[in-house]
Every structure is written in structure tokens, then in C-alpha cells.
Design a protein around this motif. Structure first.
Motif, PDB file in Angstrom:
ATOM      1  N   LEU A 119       0.817  -1.210   0.000  1.00 25.00           N
ATOM      2  CA  LEU A 119       0.000   0.000   0.000  1.00 25.00           C
ATOM      3  C   LEU A 119       0.853   1.263   0.000  1.00 25.00           C
ATOM      4  O   LEU A 119       0.429   2.300  -0.499  1.00 25.00           O
ATOM      5  N   ARG A 120       2.047   1.178   0.558  1.00 27.44           N
ATOM      6  CA  ARG A 120       2.933   2.352   0.540  1.00 27.44           C
ATOM      7  C   ARG A 120       3.352   2.698  -0.869  1.00 27.44           C
ATOM      8  O   ARG A 120       3.565   3.869  -1.199  1.00 27.44           O
ATOM      9  N   GLY A 121       3.436   1.697  -1.728  1.00 28.87           N
ATOM     10  CA  GLY A 121       3.765   1.925  -3.129  1.00 28.87           C
ATOM     11  C   GLY A 121       5.154   2.478  -3.331  1.00 28.87           C
ATOM     12  O   GLY A 121       6.120   2.036  -2.702  1.00 28.87           O
ATOM     13  N   GLN A 122       5.259   3.499  -4.177  1.00 26.86           N
ATOM     14  CA  GLN A 122       6.555   4.073  -4.528  1.00 26.86           C
ATOM     15  C   GLN A 122       7.019   5.145  -3.552  1.00 26.86           C
ATOM     16  O   GLN A 122       8.120   5.671  -3.694  1.00 26.86           O
ATOM     17  N   ARG A 123       6.179   5.467  -2.583  1.00 28.31           N
ATOM     18  CA  ARG A 123       6.580   6.491  -1.628  1.00 28.31           C
ATOM     19  C   ARG A 123       7.624   5.947  -0.661  1.00 28.31           C
ATOM     20  O   ARG A 123       7.574   4.784  -0.252  1.00 28.31           O
ATOM     21  N   SER A 124       8.547   6.802  -0.252  1.00 31.21           N
ATOM     22  CA  SER A 124       9.517   6.410   0.758  1.00 31.21           C
ATOM     23  C   SER A 124       8.818   6.314   2.113  1.00 31.21           C
ATOM     24  O   SER A 124       7.721   6.860   2.289  1.00 31.21           O
ATOM     25  N   PRO A 125       9.428   5.615   3.089  1.00 26.90           N
ATOM     26  CA  PRO A 125       8.813   5.585   4.425  1.00 26.90           C
ATOM     27  C   PRO A 125       8.555   6.977   4.996  1.00 26.90           C
ATOM     28  O   PRO A 125       7.528   7.219   5.626  1.00 26.90           O
ATOM     29  N   GLY A 126       9.470   7.906   4.753  1.00 23.10           N
ATOM     30  CA  GLY A 126       9.275   9.265   5.246  1.00 23.10           C
ATOM     31  C   GLY A 126       8.110   9.953   4.564  1.00 23.10           C
ATOM     32  O   GLY A 126       7.329  10.664   5.212  1.00 23.10           O
ATOM     33  N   GLU A 127       7.986   9.771   3.237  1.00 23.21           N
ATOM     34  CA  GLU A 127       6.870  10.372   2.514  1.00 23.21           C
ATOM     35  C   GLU A 127       5.543   9.778   2.968  1.00 23.21           C
ATOM     36  O   GLU A 127       4.541  10.483   3.118  1.00 23.21           O
ATOM     37  N   PHE A 128       5.534   8.477   3.197  1.00 22.90           N
ATOM     38  CA  PHE A 128       4.302   7.836   3.635  1.00 22.90           C
ATOM     39  C   PHE A 128       3.942   8.303   5.044  1.00 22.90           C
ATOM     40  O   PHE A 128       2.768   8.530   5.355  1.00 22.90           O
ATOM     41  N   ALA A 129       4.949   8.459   5.904  1.00 23.96           N
ATOM     42  CA  ALA A 129       4.694   8.950   7.263  1.00 23.96           C
ATOM     43  C   ALA A 129       4.080  10.341   7.217  1.00 23.96           C
ATOM     44  O   ALA A 129       3.164  10.659   7.994  1.00 23.96           O
ATOM     45  N   ALA A 130       4.563  11.189   6.302  1.00 28.05           N
ATOM     46  CA  ALA A 130       3.993  12.533   6.161  1.00 28.05           C
ATOM     47  C   ALA A 130       2.528  12.447   5.725  1.00 28.05           C
ATOM     48  O   ALA A 130       1.681  13.222   6.182  1.00 28.05           O
ATOM     49  N   ALA A 172       9.279   7.757   9.771  1.00 24.31           N
ATOM     50  CA  ALA A 172       9.723   6.666   8.905  1.00 24.31           C
ATOM     51  C   ALA A 172       9.992   5.394   9.702  1.00 24.31           C
ATOM     52  O   ALA A 172       9.747   4.279   9.224  1.00 24.31           O
ATOM     53  N   ARG A 173      10.475   5.542  10.925  1.00 26.27           N
ATOM     54  CA  ARG A 173      10.754   4.356  11.740  1.00 26.27           C
ATOM     55  C   ARG A 173       9.468   3.625  12.106  1.00 26.27           C
ATOM     56  O   ARG A 173       9.436   2.393  12.153  1.00 26.27           O
ATOM     57  N   TYR A 174       8.416   4.392  12.381  1.00 28.27           N
ATOM     58  CA  TYR A 174       7.147   3.741  12.689  1.00 28.27           C
ATOM     59  C   TYR A 174       6.678   2.926  11.484  1.00 28.27           C
ATOM     60  O   TYR A 174       6.238   1.779  11.618  1.00 28.27           O
ATOM     61  N   VAL A 175       6.742   3.527  10.313  1.00 27.84           N
ATOM     62  CA  VAL A 175       6.347   2.807   9.093  1.00 27.84           C
ATOM     63  C   VAL A 175       7.180   1.543   8.941  1.00 27.84           C
ATOM     64  O   VAL A 175       6.671   0.463   8.604  1.00 27.84           O
ATOM     65  N   GLY A 176       8.483   1.649   9.207  1.00 31.39           N
ATOM     66  CA  GLY A 176       9.350   0.485   9.115  1.00 31.39           C
ATOM     67  C   GLY A 176       8.966  -0.599  10.104  1.00 31.39           C
ATOM     68  O   GLY A 176       9.008  -1.797   9.776  1.00 31.39           O
ATOM     69  N   ARG A 177       8.590  -0.227  11.289  1.00 33.90           N
ATOM     70  CA  ARG A 177       8.194  -1.222  12.285  1.00 33.90           C
ATOM     71  C   ARG A 177       6.899  -1.925  11.877  1.00 33.90           C
ATOM     72  O   ARG A 177       6.732  -3.118  12.109  1.00 33.90           O
ATOM     73  N   VAL A 178       5.973  -1.155  11.312  1.00 30.89           N
ATOM     74  CA  VAL A 178       4.740  -1.785  10.834  1.00 30.89           C
ATOM     75  C   VAL A 178       5.063  -2.804   9.750  1.00 30.89           C
ATOM     76  O   VAL A 178       4.600  -3.951   9.773  1.00 30.89           O
ATOM     77  N   GLU A 179       5.861  -2.389   8.788  1.00 25.44           N
ATOM     78  CA  GLU A 179       6.158  -3.275   7.665  1.00 25.44           C
ATOM     79  C   GLU A 179       6.978  -4.486   8.103  1.00 25.44           C
ATOM     80  O   GLU A 179       6.862  -5.561   7.509  1.00 25.44           O
ATOM     81  N   ALA A 180       7.792  -4.322   9.142  1.00 24.79           N
ATOM     82  CA  ALA A 180       8.586  -5.445   9.651  1.00 24.79           C
ATOM     83  C   ALA A 180       7.759  -6.390  10.509  1.00 24.79           C
ATOM     84  O   ALA A 180       8.237  -7.459  10.887  1.00 24.79           O
ATOM     85  N   GLY A 181       6.527  -6.002  10.838  1.00 21.42           N
ATOM     86  CA  GLY A 181       5.677  -6.854  11.657  1.00 21.42           C
ATOM     87  C   GLY A 181       5.868  -6.670  13.140  1.00 21.42           C
ATOM     88  O   GLY A 181       5.292  -7.415  13.935  1.00 21.42           O
ATOM     89  N   GLU A 182       6.687  -5.686  13.553  1.00 22.47           N
ATOM     90  CA  GLU A 182       6.880  -5.453  14.980  1.00 22.47           C
ATOM     91  C   GLU A 182       5.608  -4.902  15.617  1.00 22.47           C
ATOM     92  O   GLU A 182       5.339  -5.134  16.791  1.00 22.47           O
ATOM     93  N   ILE A 183       4.838  -4.134  14.834  1.00 20.62           N
ATOM     94  CA  ILE A 183       3.548  -3.627  15.306  1.00 20.62           C
ATOM     95  C   ILE A 183       2.479  -4.483  14.643  1.00 20.62           C
ATOM     96  O   ILE A 183       2.110  -4.274  13.487  1.00 20.62           O
TER      97      ILE A 183
END
Length: 501
Positions: free
Chosen positions: A24-35, A52-63
């Protein structure tokens, strides 16, 4: 007693990447998606500090499942989808990983991995909307690696997954023991108090559980009203005073414990107040006031006087309402919160209106408006998060209604209902009921019936004797106007609607 932050650090379920969310994030960077997440949050009035770190944690399955604030934002961003459609685990599968405590000394927390960030900084539940974001370094309630600081008393809080369990315990549970047991460390305190067993001295984890119980009760009241909560909330209150009797390990913990017990007494008192049990409410407010004075807690004393003034007005003792509100203002001046002073001036205005003193009421209303316009501040008490422009309008509407100025009352009540955050279901029902009554008494029966219908639509979600009593009064006023448009339909539906036991 071990902190639940430690026990949860050894989760038996390894992270599973959330590939759907990544897609769902598509071509956006984690920072762009966070914005984009932060923009979407602002659109619906949420406050999340996604990065961006929150987005990364979601995608990594930590959240595995987001908190409720993030859930609302994600569902707004992707309309028509569920959490499962976004790749998250069911809330029931992650519920309860906090709040389980074991006896014994706290285990040493593991060193934090580099990828861990504060996922919940700035994420707020409806009752926290007036509070500032968490200071840098505040503990993440879902981060099992971050050490617990018992002296960080202003940390951000939110309602986690297990609050659904608490809601079911309060709304449909089989008694007070269930409700108390669902409050984590307060459960053992309640059981010990009921059995007459002595408690060991209280530490930070019990105090934190008490503070969380207050927040949860407020949230449930905002969403569902008081009638289904009052009897079940008495058990956590007994547990809180059992903790007070046990004593605390540190003075700072003892101060938090007294403050938490006093706030819980006020919350339970409000549930009694809103469900029509005025004598019970008066007793609980007096208990909170005594606790405040024993510990020189000005903030708690101002809160207790504030609620006492509101109760006195509703109970037909307007002079007492004025005196309690004025006492609250004397105590609150040193606290540095203009919004608190605004609310207390409104409580005084309500008392003057009850005394039919229009001049006194108008003067108090002017002070309330002037204080309100100074804006919010970090000194605003957490419990005041309900007090925004909508509540300001609603309380002014009540004053004009008491004075018999129905047109002006209806105008303010309409604004209140329009301005209210949709998460505060009870308040929307309350303000709309006020509007319906003002319109009925002001000679506009068709508009009143339409507003009354909207209240009836909400009563499936809200249980409040106050609202039901207001609606019953409106129905009595409308009976001679059955031939007006919509009135007959409203009266028939009101007569057939269930009443709270």
C-alpha cells in the motif's frame, strides 16, 4: 511485581512482515508515507507523530496491530478496508499482552535494538486531545525494551488492545470482580481487600494501573455513558483505597497514589451523577475532596469542587453550586490553566442561572469566554480534555435554558452538537437532547422532534439517565403538538424505546 513491559518482551510470536502494508505504501519512501499519515490524521482531528521508523516497524511486523488512534487514521486513508485488509493481526490475538504481572523483583530490561522508536508519541485517544505531545525520551507503552521510569509521571498514555476486554467487562460483565480483575494489578488489590488480606507496600506498577483505570473509565463514559459503568466501577475504587491503606514504597509513589485514588473517586462520582444517583455522587466527590486536602493537592481539590458545583446545580442547590465553583477558582488560580478557570467560571454561571440572577450569570459567562480565548496550555489537567469549544457552547446553552431564553439556548446547543468530536458519542447525544428540549420549549416542535429522533438513534450506543430524563421532558412538552410535522413519530418511537434499568 514485574512490570508488564518486561513480561511482554519475550513474546512467543516472532514478527511476521506486513507485506500488504508495504504494498500500500507503493513508490513512496517511508518518510513520505509517514507525512501522508500525519496529514490524514489532521484531516480527522487525530494527533499522531508518525515517522519513517514507525512505518518500518509496521512493515517489519513489529507492530502487529496499531493503537486506536492509528487505526482511525489508516481506515480514513484506505476507506472501505478493515485492519485485516491492511495486513494487521486481529486485535483479539494481541490483546492482553500488557497488564499481566507476576510476583517477584523486576527483571532487567534487555538492551534496546537500534530500530526501536516511540511509535505512540503524539497518538491520542479522544480523552487526551488537549494534552501536549510526549516529551523526548518518554516511555513507549508498546516498546518492551525501553526501561520503565517510575518517576516519569507525565508520560503519554493511550488505550491499548485490552481496552476492548475492559469495555466488555464493564458493559456486559458478570459483576464488579470481573471489572476489577481486568484492570491488571488492581485486580489482586481488589481480591485482597475483599478477602481482608493485608497488601504489601505499593510500588510504581500498581500506581500506574490506578492511573490507567481512571483514563479507561473516562473513555468508556465518553463513548457509552454512565449507566452501564457505575456499579462495576465501584470495585476498582475499593481496590484503590486498599492500596492507599497498604502504603507506598516511596513518597513520590504515595503522592501519585493519593492523586490517582482521588481522581478515580471523582470519576466514579461522575458515573453516579450522570446516572441520577446524586447522593452517591456527593459522597464520592466529598471523598476526593478529603483526599486532596490531606495531601495539599490543589489540582485534585479544584477538580472535586468543580464536580461538586455541577452536581449542586443539577440537584437544585444553585447557591451551593456558586460557592463550590468560587472555591474551585480560588484553589485553581495557582495552577496556571486558563481553560480550567474558564470551566470553573461556567460552573459558577450555572449556579447564578439557577438563582435567576441574570447579571451574575452574564458576568461569569464573560469571564469564562475571556479565559477560554487565552487557549490551552501545558498546565491544563488531563481530565479536562473533554472541554473544548463544544462544551463551552453547551454549558452556555444550559445557562440560557435555565434562564428561560430558549432561542439563545437553542442557538448555543446547536453549535455544541455541530462542533463536538464524533468520538464523544455521549456528548453528541447530550447536546442534541439539550437542543431538542430548547426547541420544544421555544415553540418549534417540528425541529425539536427531528433533534429528538437523532438522540434516539444514539441511545443504542449511550446509556445515560441524564439524557433519557431530558428526552422524557421534551416528549412531555411535545405531546400537545402531535399534529406538527414529525412529532407523532418521535413520540411513538420514544414511548417504545427501552429505558435504562
Amino acid at each position: 511485581m514485574t512490570s508488564s513491559m518486561v513480561t511482554s518482551s519475550h513474546s512467543p510470536i516472532p514478527p511476521r512482515p506486513n507485506l500488504v502494508f508495504r504494498q500500500l505504501r507503493g513508490q513512496r519512501s517511508p518518510g513520505e508515507f509517514a507525512a501522508a499519515v500525519r496529514r490524514a490524521a489532521r484531516e480527522i482531528g487525530e494527533g499522531v507523530s508518525c515517522d519513517a521508523r514507525y512505518v518500518g516497524r509496521v512493515e517489519a511486523g513489529e507492530i502487529r496491530c496499531p493503537n486506536y488512534a492509528y487505526e482511525r487514521v489508516f481506515l480514513h486513508m484506505f476507506p472501505g478496508r478493515t485492519l485485516a485488509d491492511l495486513g494487521f493481526a486481529p486485535r483479539s490475538s494481541v490483546r492482553g499482552r500488557r497488564g499481566r504481572a507476576a510476583e517477584g523483583p523486576p527483571a532487567a530490561p534487555a538492551a534496546p535494538p537500534a530500530s526501536v522508536t516511540d511509535e505512540t508519541r503524539g497518538a491520542r485517544e479522544p480523552y487526551e486531545t488537549g494534552n501536549p505531545p510526549a516529551p523526548r525520551g518518554a516511555r513507549d507503552p508498546q516498546d518492551p525494551y525501553q526501561p520503565y521510569d517510575p518517576y516519569q509521571i507525565h508520560e503519554r498514555h493511550e488505550i491499548h488492545e485490552e481496552s476492548d476486554v475492559l469495555r466488555r467487562a464493564f458493559m456486559t460483565g458478570g459483576g464488579a470482580t470481573v471489572a476489577a480483575a481486568s484492570l491488571g494489578p488492581l485486580g489482586p488489590a481488589h481480591e485482597a481487600a475483599a478477602a481482608g488480606r493485608p497488601l504489601r507496600r505499593v510500588g510504581a506498577s500498581e500506581t500506574q494501573a490506578l492511573e490507567e483505570a481512571v483514563r479507561r473509565i473516562r473513555l468508556l463514559d465518553d463513548r457509552h455513558g454512565a449507566d452501564g459503568l457505575y456499579r462495576r466501577a465501584a470495585a476498582p475504587l475499593r481496590a484503590a483505597y486498599a492500596l492507599l491503606d497498604a502504603g507506598a514504597t516511596r513518597q513520590s509513589t504515595a503522592d501519585r497514589l493519593h492523586s490517582g485514588a482521588g481522581e478515580l473517586a471523582i470519576s466514579v462520582g461522575w458515573l453516579a451523577h450522570d446516572s441520577g444517583r446524586f447522593d452517591d455522587a456527593r459522597s464520592h466527590y466529598a471523598e476526593a475532596l478529603a483526599t486532596a486536602r490531606m495531601t495539599d493537592d490543589d489540582a485534585l481539590e479544584a477538580h472535586a469542587f468543580c464536580n461538586t458545583a455541577f452536581l449542586a446545580r443539577d440537584a437544585g442547590r444553585p447557591r451551593e453550586a456558586v460557592r463550590a465553583a468560587q472555591a474551585a477558582q480560588r484553589v485553581a488560580r495557582s495552577l496556571g490553566s486558563p481553560r480550567l478557570m474558564s470551566l470553573l467560571a461556567l460552573r459558577e454561571a450555572g449556579g447564578w442561572a439557577g438563582l435567576a440572577d441574570r447579571a451574575g450569570c452574564e458576568q461569569a459567562l464573560a469571564r469564562a469566554q475571556a479565559y477560554f480565548e487565552r487557549g490551552s496550555s501545558e498546565a491544563d489537567p488531563e481530565w479536562m480534555s473533554f472541554f473544548g469549544e463544544a462544551e463551552l457552547e453547551a454549558l452556555e446553552a444550559q445557562c440560557w435554558s435555565t434562564l428561560g431564553d430558549w432561542q439563545r439556548a437553542a442557538r448555543h446547543a446547536r453549535r455544541a452538537a455541530h462542533l463536538q468530536d464524533p468520538h464523544f458519542t455521549r456528548n453528541i447525544a447530550l447536546y442534541t437532547a439539550e437542543l431538542a428540549d430548547d426547541l420544544a420549549r421555544g415553540g418549534r416542535p417540528d425541529e425539536s422532534a427531528a433533534a429528538g429522533m437523532r438522540v434516539l438513534d444514539l441511545l443504542g450506543e449511550v446509556q445515560s439517565s441524564r439524557i433519557q430524563a431530558m428526552l422524557a421532558g421534551t416528549a412531555r412538552v411535545l405531546r400537545p403538538h402531535r399534529r406538527a410535522s414529525g412529532v407523532s413519530g418521535f413520540l411513538e418511537r420514544h414511548a417504545s424505546s427501552p429505558r435504562t434499568a
